[in-house]
Scaffold this active site. Structure first.
Site, PDB file in Angstrom:
ATOM      1  N   GLU A 110       0.837  -1.206   0.000  1.00  0.00           N
ATOM      2  CA  GLU A 110       0.000   0.000   0.000  1.00  0.00           C
ATOM      3  C   GLU A 110       0.873   1.258   0.000  1.00  0.00           C
ATOM      4  O   GLU A 110       0.560   2.237  -0.669  1.00  0.00           O
ATOM      5  CB  GLU A 110      -0.927   0.005   1.225  1.00  0.00           C
ATOM      6  CG  GLU A 110      -2.009  -1.079   1.127  1.00  0.00           C
ATOM      7  CD  GLU A 110      -2.995  -0.999   2.275  1.00  0.00           C
ATOM      8  OE1 GLU A 110      -2.591  -1.368   3.392  1.00  0.00           O
ATOM      9  OE2 GLU A 110      -4.135  -0.557   2.058  1.00  0.00           O
ATOM     10  N   GLU A 130      -4.070  -9.911   3.178  1.00  0.00           N
ATOM     11  CA  GLU A 130      -5.063  -9.624   4.232  1.00  0.00           C
ATOM     12  C   GLU A 130      -6.216 -10.609   4.265  1.00  0.00           C
ATOM     13  O   GLU A 130      -6.702 -10.968   5.332  1.00  0.00           O
ATOM     14  CB  GLU A 130      -5.629  -8.206   4.054  1.00  0.00           C
ATOM     15  CG  GLU A 130      -4.677  -7.083   4.427  1.00  0.00           C
ATOM     16  CD  GLU A 130      -3.721  -6.712   3.316  1.00  0.00           C
ATOM     17  OE1 GLU A 130      -3.673  -7.420   2.287  1.00  0.00           O
ATOM     18  OE2 GLU A 130      -2.997  -5.711   3.471  1.00  0.00           O
TER      19      GLU A 130
END
Ligand code: NAI
Length: 708
Positions: A110, A130
């Site tokens: 990210e 995730e």
């Protein structure tokens, strides 16, 4: 010499020409990431007001970029610090370049997405893991990735959690360039200097246009949503990911970020996330057995497999896949040829699916040899026996192993139920005998029960764990008893299902209720898949020793007497049309069940799906508690790992013992006491469960106390 501006704990800063080089030292634990993020924000603030700096280069030098691939890394504080950092990087008025080395996963990726330019060193990998923890990227990833690489590619990465290498990352558009080498600082500096010379502008991902083709994006999102609804039944995070990516298409960037944060917090708070974390920790903790702490494994250079049937062939494939040389022993040439053909078939299936090449198959089979004489295994380090499930046959095989194997060879049996202490006692070296209970298909199923007989030496057990690691299996230490951990529990919860069936629920309703709980298949679908004859043979073998007072449902026997063994015979609990794997309910089976109810003088009742699940789970958990109480499993977490990796228990519920804690042990015991009124022999509350309820304790408390 470059000017060193200052050195801090985590981030080193150097001015190299007009490039400010920020080297992140993330060699220490991932917990440092909050500090790293804050230091980077401060450094970028300073760079903006330093006229000597034209471009900022952020480099991670360790195996993972800035943050580690660790569930712990998902702590909220850290994610928010990372989100702030992403915003700060993106808003910088000087171009920020990120050079990636090792793995850029989760929030590491990210951060990279928030930079203006990205370069990957050779060997770098990328991914959003995730989903495996029941959450979603929460630092802007769901909003930036689609703008950069499109909705379809983003969803394919986030919904699978898969990793991609640098060249695929480049193809997808995750990075702008792939370096020639692994020298990330050199590669990054060369790129950043080029950008500085070219006066490259800042490129904000939030303004990127990859979603511009609205129609394509919409159809990609719709396809992913349909697939997710079908495949990820019961899971919360996958649909939230789809929603967030859709928001990237439909909402302004900042609104999308808000939605992502809300969804992220909902996920973090969810039972599913807690369950995934539990499983993640438990799968590490199972490696921590008394013998792995006290002893060193022996060398495993080669393995012998006795028997080339369903299991022997599958085990052979697993061993070959792990790069080990395998010698298979069968009782005659015809059986040996069949064993070899089984192995071939597995690889040919992979070739047909494009997952293996002919050359790859040849390389694996280069390590394979087959013989009918035991003299071929005098030198192997480990032997795994997978012959018929019969004590006499097993003892005869072990006598041969005792005769030919070199001193120090580990002698393992894949028996499902037989007494391994008895097998060990039948030879001159019981200390070398251990159970290695694989699950079918052995080259695919992750679970490996390491069954520890009384007289085995600790280093043999440690070797079994080491072999599991080489095979990339999840080993669970089990004690000797009928069925060890998993099959012993299975026998009990299957019996509970049979009772429900005779009492009035149809096998189809039971299967549906169990599937809706999250298992991929219900118990009767599993029997049809594996073959009803296997259980029938076991039942007949045990008929003489069965407690005559125990309830025994004869419905499965009635089907087997008609040779309805399931998929392979076209009929079982379900009817199977030619070449179809999905069965349809069979009115004749329902008629047989009705007749059996009458024979057993049972007045059928109706059950709701919820009542079915309550009984099914109560039976499973109660036996799980017995297994822990008797030290067949070291801790409740070993039971959880067994059921998840070998029996289809949904990982997002954390395993039966974790689930029991969430339901509440007192409520569970109350259920069992209620059922006990109908059948006190079957529904005998486990003493451990009773004790925990009296103490107001949980199964989780036993996971903690017995570690060390
Ligand atoms: P299988 O019947 O498919 O294969 C047994 C093989 O052993 C046959 O190929 C037979 O020719 C060979 N064999 C018999 N006696 C032999 C001897 N003296 N020397 C060399 N080879 C000999 O049976 P399967 O299903 O592979 O089971 C093998 C063992 O694995 C059993 O102990 C079973 O309980 C256990 N097991 C089976 C599982 C399953 O799902 N089928 C799962 C886990 C364990």
């Amino acid at each position: 010499m470059p000017d060193t501006i200052f050195t801090d704990v985590a981030v080193t800063q150097e001015l190299r020409g007009s490039v400010l080089l920020l080297v992140v030292d993330n060699s220490s634990a991932s917990m440092a990431s909050v500090d790293v993020a804050r230091e980077l924000v401060t450094a970028i603030d300073a760079a903006e007001s330093n006229r000597l700096v034209k471009t900022v280069l952020i480099v991670g030098t360790e195996a993972s970029f800035i943050v580690s691939d660790d569930a712990l890394e998902l702590n909220i504080l850290e994610r928010f610090a990372v989100a702030d950092l992403c915003g700060r990087i993106e808003s910088s008025c000087k171009p920020v370049v990120i050079a990636i080395h090792g793995a850029a996963l989760g929030s590491g990726l990210e951060i990279a997405l928030a930079a203006h330019y990205r370069i990957a060193a050779r060997g770098a990998t990328f991914g959003f893991p995730e989903i495996r923890f029941g959450v979603l990227p929460g630092a802007g990833g769901t909003q930036r990735a689609p703008r950069l690489i499109g909705a379809g590619a983003t969803l394919s990465l986030m919904l699978s959690g898969r990793r991609v290498d640098a060249s695929e990352a480049f193809r997808l558009g995750l990075v702008d360039r792939v370096g020639e080498s692994e020298h990330v600082i050199d590669e990054g500096l060369a790129y950043a200097q080029q950008l500085a010379v070219a006066h490259a502008p800042v490129r904000r991902t939030r303004d990127a246009r990859c979603l511009a083709d609205e129609e394509t994006s919409k159809s990609e999102i719709a396809a992913a949503r349909a697939e997710t609804v079908k495949k990820s039944r019961g899971l919360v995070a996958p649909l939230m990911i789809v929603d967030c990516v859709e928001a990237a298409l439909n909402l302004p960037f900042d609104e999308g970020l808000k939605l992502e944060r809300k969804q992220f917090l909902d996920c973090v708070d969810s039972l599913q996330h807690a369950a995934h974390l539990h499983v993640f920790m438990a799968e590490r903790e199972v490696l921590n057995a008394p013998e792995t702490r006290s002893a060193q494994p022996r060398l495993i250079g080669s393995v012998g497999v006795i028997g080339g049937g369903t299991m022997g062939a599958g085990i052979t494939v697993a061993l070959l896949d792990a790069g080990l040389p395998v010698t298979m022993i069968e009782r005659d040439e015809a059986s040996l040829a069949r064993g070899r053909a089984f192995v071939d078939r597995v690889y040919d299936g992979l070739i047909a699916k494009g997952r293996l090449t002919d050359a790859g198959k040849a390389a694996k089979l280069d390590r394979y040899r087959g013989f009918t004489s035991y003299d071929a295994i005098t030198d192997v380090d480990v032997v795994i026996e997978a012959v018929f499930e019969d004590m006499g046959v097993k003892k005869a095989v072990f006598a041969e192993l005792d005769r030919v194997c070199k001193p120090g060879a580990v002698l393992a049996t894949n028996t499902s139920y037989l007494d391994i202490d008895e097998i060990a006692a039948s030879i001159s070296r019981p200390q070398e005998v251990v159970g290695l209970h694989f699950f079918s298909p052995a080259n695919i199923m992750k679970l490996l029960e390491v069954v520890v007989p009384a007289r085995v030496s600790a280093d043999v057990v440690a070797t079994a764990f080491d072999l599991a690691k080489k095979l990339r299996k999840v080993p669970v230490r089990a004690g000797v008893c009928d069925g060890f951990i998993g099959n012993r529990m299975l026998a009990v919860y299957r019996a509970a299902a049979d009772h429900l069936m005779e009492d009035g629920a149809s096998p189809y309703q039971i299967d549906k209720a169990v599937r809706e709980f999250g298992f991929p298949m219900g118990p009767y679908q599993v029997i049809d898949l594996a073959g009803g004859d296997i259980g029938w043979a076991t039942r007949k073998r045990r008929a003489a020793t069965r407690n005559p007072n125990a309830r025994y449902v004869q419905i499965p026997d009635r089907l087997c007497e008609r040779s309805w063994f399931g998929q392979k015979t076209g009929r079982g609990f379900y009817r199977y049309e030619e070449s179809k794997r999905d069965g349809v309910p069979d009115p004749e089976v329902e008629a047989i069940i009705d007749a059996e109810r009458q024979r057993a003088a049972v007045t059928p009742r109706t059950f709701t799906d919820e009542q079915i699940v309550r009984r099914y789970m109560a039976a499973m958990i109660n036996e799980g508690a017995n297994v822990v109480q008797e030290r067949i499993a070291l801790r409740p977490l070993d039971v959880d790992v067994t059921l998840i990796n070998g029996f289809g228990f949904p990982a997002y519920r954390g395993g039966p013992m974790h689930y029991a804690d969430k339901v509440g042990l007192a409520a569970l015991l109350a259920d069992i006491r209620e059922f006990e009124k109908e059948n006190p022999l079957f529904w005998k509350p486990s003493p451990l469960l009773v004790e925990l309820v009296e103490r107001g304790a949980t199964f989780a408390s036993l996971n903690r106390t017995s570690q060390g």
